[in-house]
Scaffold this active site. Structure first.
Site, mmCIF file in Angstrom:
data_model
loop_
_atom_site.group_PDB
_atom_site.id
_atom_site.type_symbol
_atom_site.label_atom_id
_atom_site.label_comp_id
_atom_site.label_asym_id
_atom_site.label_seq_id
_atom_site.Cartn_x
_atom_site.Cartn_y
_atom_site.Cartn_z
ATOM 1 N N HIS A 111 -9.337 1.003 5.115
ATOM 2 C CA HIS A 111 -8.059 1.170 5.807
ATOM 3 C C HIS A 111 -8.244 2.097 7.011
ATOM 4 C CE1 HIS A 111 -3.954 2.351 6.647
ATOM 5 N NE2 HIS A 111 -3.582 1.253 6.006
ATOM 6 N N GLU A 148 -6.586 4.436 8.120
ATOM 7 C CA GLU A 148 -6.345 5.870 7.851
ATOM 8 C C GLU A 148 -7.577 6.509 7.220
ATOM 9 O OE1 GLU A 148 -2.671 5.326 5.743
ATOM 10 O OE2 GLU A 148 -1.703 4.739 7.620
ATOM 11 N N GLY A 183 2.732 1.956 10.747
ATOM 12 C CA GLY A 183 3.690 3.048 10.596
ATOM 13 C C GLY A 183 4.412 3.406 11.883
ATOM 14 N N ASN A 229 0.868 -1.183 0.000
ATOM 15 C CA ASN A 229 0.000 0.000 0.000
ATOM 16 C C ASN A 229 0.902 1.230 0.000
ATOM 17 O OD1 ASN A 229 -1.755 2.070 0.592
ATOM 18 N ND2 ASN A 229 -2.258 1.356 2.653
ATOM 19 N N TRP A 230 0.952 1.920 -1.125
ATOM 20 C CA TRP A 230 1.885 3.044 -1.249
ATOM 21 C C TRP A 230 1.329 4.334 -0.638
ATOM 22 C CZ3 TRP A 230 4.396 2.524 -6.845
ATOM 23 C CH2 TRP A 230 5.161 1.367 -6.871
ATOM 24 N N LYS A 231 0.077 4.314 -0.212
ATOM 25 C CA LYS A 231 -0.527 5.493 0.436
ATOM 26 C C LYS A 231 -0.297 6.743 -0.427
ATOM 27 C CE LYS A 231 0.040 3.136 4.784
ATOM 28 N NZ LYS A 231 0.195 3.182 6.219
ATOM 29 N N GLY A 248 2.927 -1.271 4.233
ATOM 30 C CA GLY A 248 2.938 0.149 3.903
ATOM 31 C C GLY A 248 4.360 0.609 3.616
ATOM 32 N N GLY A 249 4.984 1.217 4.625
ATOM 33 C CA GLY A 249 6.311 1.830 4.462
ATOM 34 C C GLY A 249 7.320 0.952 3.726
ATOM 35 N N GLU A 284 -5.189 -5.243 10.631
ATOM 36 C CA GLU A 284 -4.171 -4.213 10.801
ATOM 37 C C GLU A 284 -4.394 -3.479 12.122
ATOM 38 O OE1 GLU A 284 -2.294 -3.012 6.815
ATOM 39 O OE2 GLU A 284 -4.005 -1.705 7.164
ATOM 40 N N SER A 323 3.671 -2.483 10.175
ATOM 41 C CA SER A 323 5.131 -2.550 10.335
ATOM 42 C C SER A 323 5.729 -3.898 9.906
ATOM 43 C CB SER A 323 5.535 -2.196 11.770
ATOM 44 O OG SER A 323 5.119 -0.871 12.078
HETATM 45 P P1 PGA Z 1 3.029 0.050 7.605
HETATM 46 O O1 PGA Z 1 1.555 0.256 7.032
HETATM 47 O O2 PGA Z 1 3.568 -1.209 6.982
HETATM 48 O O3 PGA Z 1 3.795 1.281 7.187
HETATM 49 O O4 PGA Z 1 2.910 -0.083 9.088
HETATM 50 C C1 PGA Z 1 0.676 -0.811 6.848
HETATM 51 C C2 PGA Z 1 -0.620 -0.333 6.248
HETATM 52 O O5 PGA Z 1 -1.049 0.763 6.579
HETATM 53 O O6 PGA Z 1 -1.247 -1.031 5.424
#
Ligand code: PGA
Length: 253
Positions: free
Chosen positions: A97, A99, A175, A11-13, A236-237, A169, A215
């Site tokens: 998600h 977020e 993150g 997920n590149w956000k 994500g990251g 998640e 993470s």
């Molecule tokens: P993260 O994000 O790997 O940066 O913790 C995961 C996600 O939000 O899907």
């Protein structure tokens, strides 16, 4: 993990311009070209979907969207429909998600409508849920997840959910560098699988993929994937760098 095919999704956000996305996708495609034992997906921002689709076409990397809207078309400034995503080359859509729930007020009801739209459009929904740190500390994890999964999957019959992917998640692990331990992830995944078994039947419980997010890195993927109910990861990251993400795809440090 029975014979569920692992899914490693990135997920590149809100990262990467079009040219940056093209560069990363191109590198990733080469780095994972021999991978046959896992499904690989990346979800760049909407603006890069079409261009990235041309780059990954014919490779083992599939494309996903980070969100979608449930209406087919209309006066909904800023929203994107399932048909638009399909025409941009998407196979998957990340839905609900944390977020989106946290910053954009997305409710369980909205998530439910989005999952319905994805399924009726032949997009594979990745339905995200998870508890906050305060909810975990007050021992509400399972009641929160029960409510999210009950509301998110309201009104579906088993046959409609064959392609559904659930992403657990924990909000406190996204993150933050704090990963759930493999034991914590397994405990929740087993709970979600038994929820599916109780409400939608044993066959779907056996086949549904439940992936972990929060993470995930090359250093912890192998241990997570060793858990019987962990079927992959939503990253994500660590998905922003092709080399690092390719190691996760291989469950490799
Ligand atoms: P993260 O994000 O790997 O940066 O913790 C995961 C996600 O939000 O899907």
């Amino acid at each position: 993990m029975e014979n569920r095919r692992p899914l490693i999704a990135g997920n590149w956000k809100m990262y990467k311009t079009c040219s940056e996305a093209l560069e990363t996708a191109g590198k990733l495609k080469d780095l994972v070209k021999d991978v046959t034992d896992a499904d690989v997906m990346i979800a760049p921002p909407f603006t890069a979907l079409s261009a990235v689709s041309d780059v990954v076409k014919g490779s083992c990397v599939s494309l996903g969207a980070q969100n979608l809207f449930w209406e087919n078309e209309g006066a909904y400034t800023g929203e994107i429909s399932a048909a638009m995503l399909l025409s941009a080359g998407c196979r998957y859509a990340i839905i609900g998600h944390s977020e989106r729930r946290q910053h954009f007020g997305e409710t369980d009801e909205a998530v439910n409508k989005k999952i319905k739209t994805a399924i009726s459009s032949d997009l594979i929904p990745i339905f995200c849920l998870g508890e906050t740190e305060a909810e975990r500390e007050s021992k509400d994890t399972f009641s929160v997840l029960d409510k999210q999964v009950t509301n998110g999957l309201k009104g579906f019959v088993t046959d409609e959910l064959e392609t559904l992917v659930i992403a657990y998640e924990p909000v406190w692990a996204i993150g933050t560098g704090k990963t759930a331990t493999s034991g914590q992830a397994q405990e929740v995944h087993a709970f979600l699988r038994s929820w599916i078994e109780k409400n939608l039947g044993n066959m779907l419980a056996k086949s549904i993929r439940i992936v972990y997010g929060g993470s995930v890195k090359p250093g912890n993927i192998a241990e997570l994937m060793n858990m019987p109910d962990v079927d992959g990861a939503l990253v994500g990251g660590a998905s922003l760098d092709a080399e690092i993400f390719s190691k996760i795809v291989r469950f490799d440090k």
